[in-house]
Design an enzyme around this catalytic site. Sequence first.
Site, PDB file in Angstrom:
ATOM      1  CE  LYS A 189      -2.118   7.627   6.868  1.00 29.92           C
ATOM      2  NZ  LYS A 189      -3.279   6.593   7.155  1.00 29.92           N
TER       3      LYS A 189
ATOM      4  CE  LYS B 205      -3.499   2.849   0.658  1.00 36.74           C
ATOM      5  NZ  LYS B 205      -4.392   3.261  -0.628  1.00 36.74           N
TER       6      LYS B 205
HETATM    7  P1  NAD Z   1     -11.545   9.580   7.923  1.00 33.69           P
HETATM    8  O1  NAD Z   1     -10.749  10.858   8.663  1.00 33.69           O
HETATM    9  O2  NAD Z   1     -12.759   9.986   7.123  1.00 33.69           O
HETATM   10  O3  NAD Z   1     -12.187   8.621   8.932  1.00 33.69           O
HETATM   11  C1  NAD Z   1     -11.604   8.154  10.109  1.00 33.69           C
HETATM   12  C2  NAD Z   1     -12.398   8.162  11.208  1.00 33.69           C
HETATM   13  O4  NAD Z   1     -12.016   7.239  12.260  1.00 33.69           O
HETATM   14  C3  NAD Z   1     -13.322   9.242  11.841  1.00 33.69           C
HETATM   15  O5  NAD Z   1     -14.523   9.357  11.522  1.00 33.69           O
HETATM   16  C4  NAD Z   1     -12.526   9.382  13.278  1.00 33.69           C
HETATM   17  O6  NAD Z   1     -13.563  10.105  13.926  1.00 33.69           O
HETATM   18  C5  NAD Z   1     -12.371   7.985  13.610  1.00 33.69           C
HETATM   19  N1  NAD Z   1     -11.493   7.587  14.611  1.00 33.69           N
HETATM   20  C6  NAD Z   1     -10.185   8.131  14.884  1.00 33.69           C
HETATM   21  N2  NAD Z   1      -9.725   7.384  16.005  1.00 33.69           N
HETATM   22  C7  NAD Z   1     -10.781   6.670  16.328  1.00 33.69           C
HETATM   23  C8  NAD Z   1     -10.573   5.859  17.332  1.00 33.69           C
HETATM   24  N3  NAD Z   1      -9.648   5.794  18.350  1.00 33.69           N
HETATM   25  N4  NAD Z   1     -11.864   4.941  17.540  1.00 33.69           N
HETATM   26  C9  NAD Z   1     -12.856   5.122  16.946  1.00 33.69           C
HETATM   27  N5  NAD Z   1     -12.893   6.002  15.796  1.00 33.69           N
HETATM   28  C10 NAD Z   1     -11.682   6.793  15.563  1.00 33.69           C
HETATM   29  O7  NAD Z   1     -10.564   8.825   7.173  1.00 33.69           O
HETATM   30  P2  NAD Z   1     -10.910   7.769   5.843  1.00 33.69           P
HETATM   31  O8  NAD Z   1     -10.538   8.681   4.519  1.00 33.69           O
HETATM   32  O9  NAD Z   1     -12.000   6.914   6.140  1.00 33.69           O
HETATM   33  O10 NAD Z   1      -9.513   6.911   5.845  1.00 33.69           O
HETATM   34  C11 NAD Z   1      -9.301   5.760   6.879  1.00 33.69           C
HETATM   35  C12 NAD Z   1      -8.077   5.051   6.650  1.00 33.69           C
HETATM   36  O11 NAD Z   1      -8.285   4.490   5.214  1.00 33.69           O
HETATM   37  C13 NAD Z   1      -6.923   6.052   6.427  1.00 33.69           C
HETATM   38  O12 NAD Z   1      -5.792   5.105   7.112  1.00 33.69           O
HETATM   39  C14 NAD Z   1      -6.712   6.483   5.146  1.00 33.69           C
HETATM   40  O13 NAD Z   1      -5.092   6.603   5.018  1.00 33.69           O
HETATM   41  C15 NAD Z   1      -7.046   5.080   4.642  1.00 33.69           C
HETATM   42  N6  NAD Z   1      -7.517   5.158   3.128  1.00 33.69           N
HETATM   43  C16 NAD Z   1      -8.090   6.235   2.741  1.00 33.69           C
HETATM   44  C17 NAD Z   1      -8.961   6.265   1.392  1.00 33.69           C
HETATM   45  C18 NAD Z   1      -9.865   7.206   1.065  1.00 33.69           C
HETATM   46  O14 NAD Z   1      -9.989   7.447  -0.164  1.00 33.69           O
HETATM   47  N7  NAD Z   1     -10.434   7.932   1.905  1.00 33.69           N
HETATM   48  C19 NAD Z   1      -8.459   5.322   0.472  1.00 33.69           C
HETATM   49  C20 NAD Z   1      -7.623   4.354   0.866  1.00 33.69           C
HETATM   50  C21 NAD Z   1      -7.359   4.350   2.242  1.00 33.69           C
END
Ligand code: NAD
Length: 294
Positions: A242, A173
């Site tokens: 990140k 990734k």
């Molecule tokens: P986001 O910020 O939209 O969502 C993350 C959620 O986690 C938030 O709602 C936050 O309140 C919650 N959170 C944080 N700490 C927490 C905890 N201790 N307990 C419970 N909830 C908690 O992020 P995202 O875009 O959904 O991304 C999530 C992961 O997926 C990341 O690691 C990101 O790098 C990865 N990712 C994102 C995408 C994308 O297109 N958005 C694509 C591939 C991978």
Amino acid sequence: MTIATVGVVGLGNMGLGMAATLARKGFTVLGYDLSPVRRPAAEAAGVTTLNTLNEVLQAADALVFSLPLARDVEAVVTAEGGLLSRTDRKVVVVDTSTSDPGTTRRLAERLAAAGHALLDAPVSGGPSGAAEGTLTMMVGGAEADYALARPVLEAMSARAPHVGPSGAGNIVKLVNNLLVAAHLVTTGEALRLSEAAGLSADEAVKVVNTATGRSAISEVMVPRWVQSGTFDSGFSAGLMRKDVRLALELAAECGIDLPLSAEVKRIWQATQDAIPDTADFTRMADYRDPKGAH
Ligand code: NAD
């Protein structure tokens, strides 16, 4: 061991869609997010949201994490009274967060010692892929745990290859996203050149996409989110920064020098004011916005 109830921790841009997909495909889905504002949309999608993390950790047959940072994954795995103290059954954690391989291996060992399992299963495909169950997942961990988690992986993805032992999913990734981060910079620069030299970027993109300079950035992201002016891919510039940081940290751990990637990282850091962490990451390829120039 059958998996009927899946707990989803983190109901953000990605986690909400994954939870909705699992509910639609017949699992009982329990959800938890630190932020209560995420609850109504999850409930509307058929997810039962609970008040505390431990309620989810204690009740689920399998868990899916979708959290911003490795330290968030660590906090959830090691929560007092949570998974490490649970003994009624083996629970497999499918961690879809983009995290660092070292933390993943350490947490996988701790969970294994407590009778559970952690698969690193980061994803590609964005919020739409999560909502449609068509993600590409890349899975690291023991073969037997991969087999155990298969029904959950298959429900969420179009493909979920087992790429190697614990940490291997995160490695691939980070390799992928280092390329994405670089391609966004180079595609934005190349299109800016086209405009400056008198050929519209729209024309240039059309031709590039039938020639050898094309990429997922020029073929998908530029038309969908840059030329349209919507910049709403659902992936933030902060999360992209990140990923670049984690990739370069991994290179340093391995003792290898990646000069162009180091410059890509510098550019992502240097544009923090023009493209804040909360902005959409596709802003980096905005060839029309001089603020994005670096
Ligand atoms: P986001 O910020 O939209 O969502 C993350 C959620 O986690 C938030 O709602 C936050 O309140 C919650 N959170 C944080 N700490 C927490 C905890 N201790 N307990 C419970 N909830 C908690 O992020 P995202 O875009 O959904 O991304 C999530 C992961 O997926 C990341 O690691 C990101 O790098 C990865 N990712 C994102 C995408 C994308 O297109 N958005 C694509 C591939 C991978």
